[in-house]
Design an enzyme around this catalytic site. Structure first.
Site, mmCIF file in Angstrom:
data_model
loop_
_atom_site.group_PDB
_atom_site.id
_atom_site.type_symbol
_atom_site.label_atom_id
_atom_site.label_comp_id
_atom_site.label_asym_id
_atom_site.label_seq_id
_atom_site.Cartn_x
_atom_site.Cartn_y
_atom_site.Cartn_z
ATOM 1 N N ASP A 146 0.853 -1.192 0.000
ATOM 2 C CA ASP A 146 0.000 0.000 0.000
ATOM 3 C C ASP A 146 0.885 1.236 0.000
ATOM 4 O O ASP A 146 1.711 1.402 0.906
ATOM 5 C CB ASP A 146 -0.892 0.028 1.243
ATOM 6 N N LYS A 209 -7.396 3.082 -3.026
ATOM 7 C CA LYS A 209 -7.761 3.101 -1.613
ATOM 8 C C LYS A 209 -8.100 4.530 -1.204
ATOM 9 O O LYS A 209 -7.476 5.486 -1.670
ATOM 10 C CB LYS A 209 -6.582 2.553 -0.799
ATOM 11 N N LYS A 245 -10.365 -0.243 -1.895
ATOM 12 C CA LYS A 245 -10.142 -0.436 -0.462
ATOM 13 C C LYS A 245 -10.635 0.793 0.283
ATOM 14 O O LYS A 245 -10.245 1.918 -0.028
ATOM 15 C CB LYS A 245 -8.662 -0.678 -0.159
#
Length: 295
Positions: A146, A209, A245
């Site tokens: 990430d 995300k 996400k």
């Protein structure tokens, strides 16, 4: 700010025309769409189990240490041993320093190791540091990375450098999953969020995300809906499915189910799987698990 154009040769920076060709979106359109999404008061056990299996069980605190990270890892191991009929979380999400520790301690094959990298949570460091940090995390056992989109480059309009940075890290990741955090809580409107989402996807993101959860950067229903619409339109054009996400600011099971419902409405049931949907949380995970066990 619109991306920079080279004044000398009028060269348009990478992706600009493509992104500008996507459907326009504004805050009112998003709010109107959200009003039409009906959130059920009662959450089915099936939905709870699906949400739980899509969670990246997360600890990203200043006070994290080996003991606390091991305790979180053991929670995952114990669930597998004590309740083998319950689908476990999708991954455990940690700082790079703890990657090897978790890799050596995690006993559940289907649970991935997610590592924040690239100067998390601000992405304000040398590109060399971002790449080395990512390589080391992967060498230590990370399955998923990430990273945070460099918001300064995005706001300055330097989209080409931003895209190159994401692309370089994706190249390092190879077949491993790359999630790009847009920092939507710090963006001013729906148009900006959609631009960032499309830029991240065209640059190689496997997931986009919402947020870091730091400095007021939290997920909102508006941001999630915009990101879903960007993913859907991108998929229609390219045939590549990108995941979403949701992280930052989730406090309750109701919050998680609200985001789940938005994804279901906008993208359909095929996105309701850990391959394409994740929730970044730890506190809500405990609440969901308790509900599942008490059914």
């Amino acid at each position: 700010m619109e991306p920079i154009r080279d004044q000398e040769d009028c060269r348009i920076y990478k992706y600009l025309d493509t992104i500008d060709s996507y459907a326009a979106i504004d805050n009112k359109t998003v709010d109107d769409a959200l009003e039409k999404i009906i959130i059920q008061n009662e959450i089915s056990i099936d939905a709870l189990q699906k949400i739980y299996s899509c969670i990246d069980l997360t600890t990203l605190k200043n006070e994290d240490n080996e003991e606390s990270v091991l305790a979180l890892t053991e929670k995952i191991n114990n669930l597998c041993n004590e309740h083998p009929n319950i689908k476990n979380v999708a991954s455990i999400c940690i700082f790079p320093y703890f990657t090897k520790l978790v890799s050596e301690s995690l006993e559940v094959d289907q649970v991935k190791i997610t590592v924040v990298s690239g100067g998390f949570p601000y992405s304000q460091t040398y590109m060399e540091v971002k790449t080395v940090e990512t390589k080391l995390a992967l060498l230590d056992g990370a399955d998923e990375i990430d990273i945070v989109m460099p918001l300064g480059l995005f706001e300055d309009g330097n989209w080409e450098e931003l895209s190159d940075q994401i692309g370089e890290i994706k190249e390092i990741c190879g077949e491993k999953t790359l999630k790009v955090i847009l920092q939507t809580g710090l963006m001013k409107d729906a148009k900006t969020i959609k631009q960032a989402a499309l830029l991240a996807m065209y640059s190689g993101a496997d997931f986009i995300k919402t947020s870091t959860g730091k400095d007021g950067d939290i997920a909102t229903p508006q941001a999630v809906l915009v990101m879903c619409r960007a993913i859907k339109e991108y998929y229609t054009r390219t045939g590549r499915k990108v995941g979403i996400k949701v992280a930052g600011g989730m406090k309750s099971v109701k919050d998680a189910f609200m985001f789940y419902s938005i994804v279901e409405k906008e993208l359909g049931k095929e996105w309701l799987d850990k391959e394409y949907l994740r929730f970044g949380t730890s506190s809500v995970a405990d609440k969901i698990l308790e509900l599942i066990l008490n059914q």
